[in-house]
Write a protein that holds these residues in place. Structure first.
Motif, PDB file in Angstrom:
ATOM      1  N   ILE A  33      -3.261   4.087   2.414  1.00 49.98           N
ATOM      2  CA  ILE A  33      -2.505   4.077   3.665  1.00 49.98           C
ATOM      3  C   ILE A  33      -1.991   5.482   3.961  1.00 49.98           C
ATOM      4  O   ILE A  33      -1.647   6.226   3.043  1.00 49.98           O
ATOM      5  N   TRP A  34      -1.975   5.835   5.237  1.00 47.45           N
ATOM      6  CA  TRP A  34      -1.388   7.079   5.728  1.00 47.45           C
ATOM      7  C   TRP A  34      -0.385   6.696   6.798  1.00 47.45           C
ATOM      8  O   TRP A  34      -0.701   5.945   7.719  1.00 47.45           O
ATOM      9  N   ILE A  35       0.819   7.205   6.660  1.00 48.30           N
ATOM     10  CA  ILE A  35       1.917   6.828   7.553  1.00 48.30           C
ATOM     11  C   ILE A  35       2.482   8.085   8.199  1.00 48.30           C
ATOM     12  O   ILE A  35       2.854   9.030   7.505  1.00 48.30           O
ATOM     13  N   GLY A  36       2.565   8.070   9.517  1.00 48.20           N
ATOM     14  CA  GLY A  36       3.178   9.178  10.241  1.00 48.20           C
ATOM     15  C   GLY A  36       2.168  10.217  10.686  1.00 48.20           C
ATOM     16  O   GLY A  36       0.970  10.108  10.432  1.00 48.20           O
ATOM     17  N   ASN A  37       2.687  11.236  11.361  1.00 45.90           N
ATOM     18  CA  ASN A  37       1.792  12.237  11.932  1.00 45.90           C
ATOM     19  C   ASN A  37       2.091  13.654  11.446  1.00 45.90           C
ATOM     20  O   ASN A  37       1.825  14.621  12.155  1.00 45.90           O
ATOM     21  N   SER A  38       2.607  13.760  10.235  1.00 42.45           N
ATOM     22  CA  SER A  38       2.839  15.105   9.691  1.00 42.45           C
ATOM     23  C   SER A  38       1.488  15.780   9.466  1.00 42.45           C
ATOM     24  O   SER A  38       0.454  15.120   9.286  1.00 42.45           O
ATOM     25  N   LYS A  39       1.492  17.089   9.472  1.00 43.29           N
ATOM     26  CA  LYS A  39       0.260  17.850   9.273  1.00 43.29           C
ATOM     27  C   LYS A  39      -0.388  17.479   7.937  1.00 43.29           C
ATOM     28  O   LYS A  39      -1.606  17.285   7.872  1.00 43.29           O
ATOM     29  N   THR A  40       0.409  17.365   6.892  1.00 49.97           N
ATOM     30  CA  THR A  40      -0.119  17.023   5.569  1.00 49.97           C
ATOM     31  C   THR A  40      -0.803  15.658   5.590  1.00 49.97           C
ATOM     32  O   THR A  40      -1.914  15.503   5.078  1.00 49.97           O
ATOM     33  N   THR A  41      -0.147  14.678   6.200  1.00 50.04           N
ATOM     34  CA  THR A  41      -0.708  13.325   6.274  1.00 50.04           C
ATOM     35  C   THR A  41      -2.023  13.328   7.037  1.00 50.04           C
ATOM     36  O   THR A  41      -3.017  12.745   6.586  1.00 50.04           O
ATOM     37  N   LEU A  53       0.822  -1.211   0.000  1.00 52.59           N
ATOM     38  CA  LEU A  53       0.000   0.000   0.000  1.00 52.59           C
ATOM     39  C   LEU A  53       0.858   1.263   0.000  1.00 52.59           C
ATOM     40  O   LEU A  53       0.520   2.249  -0.655  1.00 52.59           O
ATOM     41  N   GLY A  54       1.960   1.237   0.745  1.00 52.51           N
ATOM     42  CA  GLY A  54       2.811   2.413   0.897  1.00 52.51           C
ATOM     43  C   GLY A  54       3.880   2.563  -0.158  1.00 52.51           C
ATOM     44  O   GLY A  54       4.488   3.618  -0.290  1.00 52.51           O
TER      45      GLY A  54
END
Length: 103
Positions: A82-90, A30-31
């Motif tokens: 899929i979304w990975i991490g905690n960045s503002k954009t994500t 997915l990533g």
């Protein structure tokens, strides 16, 4: 993370229940890569001198299987995205996906 209703998500405590190879392979598909799942903020990343190495995808997989702290968190899977991490954009992209459009 408080801006999301996470009640419909499965939460996994990866310290006591680490991801196995098959689960990591599914996340990679997915990533796009194991590198996208890999956290370069993990303490062991600098302790092991990994920042000075040219890691391959197999290396990333090895370290992801070796220690849960190498997994970039949080990881959200919704359908085939899929979304990975905690960045503002994500988190903004995830919020847009989770918020029903009003018509």
């Amino acid at each position: 993370m408080n801006q999301f209703d996470l009640s419909s998500f499965e939460k996994r405590e990866i310290k006591s229940q680490p991801l196995n190879r098959q689960e990591l392979e599914a996340l990679r598909s997915l990533g796009g890569s194991y590198q996208s799942l890999f956290s370069k903020r993990a303490k062991k990343y600098s302790q092991l001198g990994l920042k000075d190495q040219n890691l391959s995808e197999e290396d990333y997989l090895f370290y992801l299987l070796e220690d849960y702290t190498f997994l970039q968190r949080p990881v959200f899977v919704v359908g085939d995205k899929i979304w990975i991490g905690n960045s503002k954009t994500t988190l903004d992209e995830l919020k847009q996906t989770l918020t029903p459009s009003k018509k």
